[in-house]
Enzyme design. Sequence first.
Site, PDB file in Angstrom:
ATOM      1  N   GLY A 129      44.059 -62.429  25.016  1.00 57.18           N
ATOM      2  CA  GLY A 129      44.215 -63.682  25.746  1.00 57.18           C
ATOM      3  C   GLY A 129      43.456 -63.373  27.243  1.00 57.18           C
ATOM      4  O   GLY A 129      43.088 -64.228  27.736  1.00 57.18           O
ATOM      5  N   HIS A 130      44.161 -62.187  27.843  1.00 51.46           N
ATOM      6  CA  HIS A 130      43.655 -62.006  29.192  1.00 51.46           C
ATOM      7  C   HIS A 130      42.340 -61.757  29.249  1.00 51.46           C
ATOM      8  O   HIS A 130      41.473 -62.109  30.150  1.00 51.46           O
ATOM      9  CB  HIS A 130      44.643 -60.865  30.076  1.00 51.46           C
ATOM     10  CG  HIS A 130      46.115 -60.966  30.017  1.00 51.46           C
ATOM     11  ND1 HIS A 130      46.708 -60.409  29.135  1.00 51.46           N
ATOM     12  CD2 HIS A 130      46.634 -61.552  30.648  1.00 51.46           C
ATOM     13  CE1 HIS A 130      48.145 -60.479  29.276  1.00 51.46           C
ATOM     14  NE2 HIS A 130      47.866 -61.481  30.473  1.00 51.46           N
TER      15      HIS A 130
ATOM     16  N   GLN B 154      52.916 -73.915  32.536  1.00 45.89           N
ATOM     17  CA  GLN B 154      52.710 -73.310  33.744  1.00 45.89           C
ATOM     18  C   GLN B 154      51.447 -73.798  34.298  1.00 45.89           C
ATOM     19  O   GLN B 154      51.180 -73.845  35.386  1.00 45.89           O
ATOM     20  CB  GLN B 154      52.586 -71.760  33.341  1.00 45.89           C
ATOM     21  CG  GLN B 154      51.779 -70.823  34.570  1.00 45.89           C
ATOM     22  CD  GLN B 154      51.978 -69.413  34.328  1.00 45.89           C
ATOM     23  OE1 GLN B 154      52.747 -68.817  34.490  1.00 45.89           O
ATOM     24  NE2 GLN B 154      50.703 -68.778  33.816  1.00 45.89           N
TER      25      GLN B 154
ATOM     26  N   GLY C 106      49.855 -57.987  34.102  1.00 44.35           N
ATOM     27  CA  GLY C 106      49.391 -56.512  33.469  1.00 44.35           C
ATOM     28  C   GLY C 106      49.701 -56.744  31.686  1.00 44.35           C
ATOM     29  O   GLY C 106      49.944 -57.711  31.405  1.00 44.35           O
TER      30      GLY C 106
ATOM     31  N   VAL D 147      44.053 -67.519  22.735  1.00 40.44           N
ATOM     32  CA  VAL D 147      43.437 -66.628  21.688  1.00 40.44           C
ATOM     33  C   VAL D 147      44.584 -66.368  20.726  1.00 40.44           C
ATOM     34  O   VAL D 147      45.960 -65.982  21.022  1.00 40.44           O
ATOM     35  CB  VAL D 147      43.115 -65.381  22.456  1.00 40.44           C
ATOM     36  CG1 VAL D 147      42.570 -64.408  21.388  1.00 40.44           C
ATOM     37  CG2 VAL D 147      41.951 -65.713  23.321  1.00 40.44           C
TER      38      VAL D 147
ATOM     39  N   GLY E  12      45.725 -69.319  30.897  1.00 38.85           N
ATOM     40  CA  GLY E  12      45.724 -69.494  29.698  1.00 38.85           C
ATOM     41  C   GLY E  12      46.242 -70.713  29.339  1.00 38.85           C
ATOM     42  O   GLY E  12      47.303 -71.066  29.670  1.00 38.85           O
TER      43      GLY E  12
ATOM     44  N   GLN F 245      59.999 -64.501  38.984  1.00 45.22           N
ATOM     45  CA  GLN F 245      59.932 -65.476  37.903  1.00 45.22           C
ATOM     46  C   GLN F 245      60.684 -65.055  36.837  1.00 45.22           C
ATOM     47  O   GLN F 245      60.886 -65.739  35.658  1.00 45.22           O
ATOM     48  CB  GLN F 245      58.491 -65.798  37.688  1.00 45.22           C
ATOM     49  CG  GLN F 245      57.742 -64.619  37.017  1.00 45.22           C
ATOM     50  CD  GLN F 245      56.269 -65.049  36.729  1.00 45.22           C
ATOM     51  OE1 GLN F 245      55.361 -64.990  37.744  1.00 45.22           O
ATOM     52  NE2 GLN F 245      55.874 -65.137  35.345  1.00 45.22           N
TER      53      GLN F 245
ATOM     54  N   ASP G 128      50.155 -71.016  28.147  1.00 42.62           N
ATOM     55  CA  ASP G 128      51.521 -71.436  28.838  1.00 42.62           C
ATOM     56  C   ASP G 128      51.177 -72.586  29.388  1.00 42.62           C
ATOM     57  O   ASP G 128      50.890 -72.914  30.649  1.00 42.62           O
ATOM     58  CB  ASP G 128      51.621 -70.348  30.055  1.00 42.62           C
ATOM     59  CG  ASP G 128      52.081 -68.749  29.432  1.00 42.62           C
ATOM     60  OD1 ASP G 128      53.062 -68.741  28.710  1.00 42.62           O
ATOM     61  OD2 ASP G 128      51.461 -68.049  29.928  1.00 42.62           O
TER      62      ASP G 128
HETATM   63  O1  PAF Z   1      51.088 -66.073  33.327  1.00 42.34           O
HETATM   64  C1  PAF Z   1      51.465 -64.997  33.961  1.00 42.34           C
HETATM   65  O2  PAF Z   1      50.980 -63.835  33.462  1.00 42.34           O
HETATM   66  C2  PAF Z   1      52.146 -65.165  35.202  1.00 42.34           C
HETATM   67  O3  PAF Z   1      53.163 -66.028  35.079  1.00 42.34           O
HETATM   68  C3  PAF Z   1      51.366 -65.191  36.276  1.00 42.34           C
HETATM   69  C4  PAF Z   1      50.348 -66.470  36.406  1.00 42.34           C
HETATM   70  C5  PAF Z   1      50.239 -64.246  36.776  1.00 42.34           C
HETATM   71  C6  PAF Z   1      52.082 -65.349  37.815  1.00 42.34           C
HETATM   72  O4  PAF Z   1      52.761 -64.311  37.913  1.00 42.34           O
END
Ligand code: PAF
Length: 280
Positions: A33-34, A150, A28, A173, A144, A58, A147
Site C-alpha cells: 500500500g505504501h 484520515q 514505517g 491495495v 491511501g 495519534q 484510511d
Molecule cells: O497514515 C499514516 O501512516 C499516518 O497516520 C500518517 C499520515 C503518516 C501520520 O502519522
Amino acid sequence: MRVVTSIPNLSTRLDSLPRPLGLVPTMGALHDGHLALVKRARRENQTVVATIFVNPTQFGSQEDLSKYPRDRERDLDMLREHGVDVVFAPGADEMYPPGFDTWVDVGVLGDRLEGVHRPGHFRGVATVVAKLFSLVRPDRAYFGQKDGQQLAVIRRLVRDLNLGLEIVAVPTVRDPDGLAKSSRNAYLTSSQRQAAPVVYRALCRAESLWSSGVRDAERLRAEMKAVLETEPLVESIDYTSVADVESMDELDQVQLSGKAMVLVAVRFGSTRLIDNVILE
Ligand code: PAF
C-alpha cells in the site's frame, strides 16, 4: 537516497532539489500500500521525499505505541529500491521538543467514526501532518484511500489552513482475497487472517446493492452488519457507516456517484481493522 533525522539537515537537503516535490508520509512498517503511494509520487514529481515517523500523538492511552511494528532497515531498503530521494526519519524529540503545545484541531470531522473510538487520534494526525507539510513544503502529498476519514481530515486541513498543496488519494491495495494491506494485518493470527476478508465482503455487499439501485443508507449499513455477523471471529463491530466523502456526515440516502463512502471498523481479538469503498 539520503536519510535525514534532524530538521536543520532536512531544510539544507531540500533547498537544492528540483520541483515539483511529492511527499509520502508514513509510520514505517511499509507494505505494498505504501509502495503504491511512492510509485505514484515517483511518476508525478521530480523529487520524492518519504517520512518515517511513528507519531506518538495519534495513539490513544489504550493503544500500544511501543508494539507498533518497526523495521527501519527493511523500510529504507524498500524506499531506496523505489527511487525515493530523501527520507526524513526524525525521533520523537525532534518533532515534539520539550514545551511543544500547539495542536491542529479538525473539529467535528475528527470526532466522528474513528474519532469516537480513538479520541484525539485525528488531532495527532492533523498536527503531525501539518508539521510535515511545513517542514517539507511539498507540491503534492500522497495518502491511501484505505484510511478514508484520515484523507477527509487532511483535505480539510489543507483547505481550512490554505496550505496550497495538492492531496493525492491513491486507491487501496488489497491481497487477492480482498483484505486491504495494512501494517496492522501483521497482528492477526492465522485463523483471524483467514477470516479477515469478511470486511471487504461486507463493503462489496453494500456496493453491489447500491449499484443495483438501493439508495437507503440504513439498509446498506444493516446489510454490511449482517455480513460481518456471519464471521464468528469478528469480536465486535465498531461501526458500519455510509458517510459523505468530505464531511463524513452519516447519510440517509445515497443518490450521487462518488459522493459517499461505505466504511466498517471491526475487531478481531485485539486487532482493529478498518476499510472503506467509495460508491461510484
Ligand atoms: O497514515 C499514516 O501512516 C499516518 O497516520 C500518517 C499520515 C503518516 C501520520 O502519522
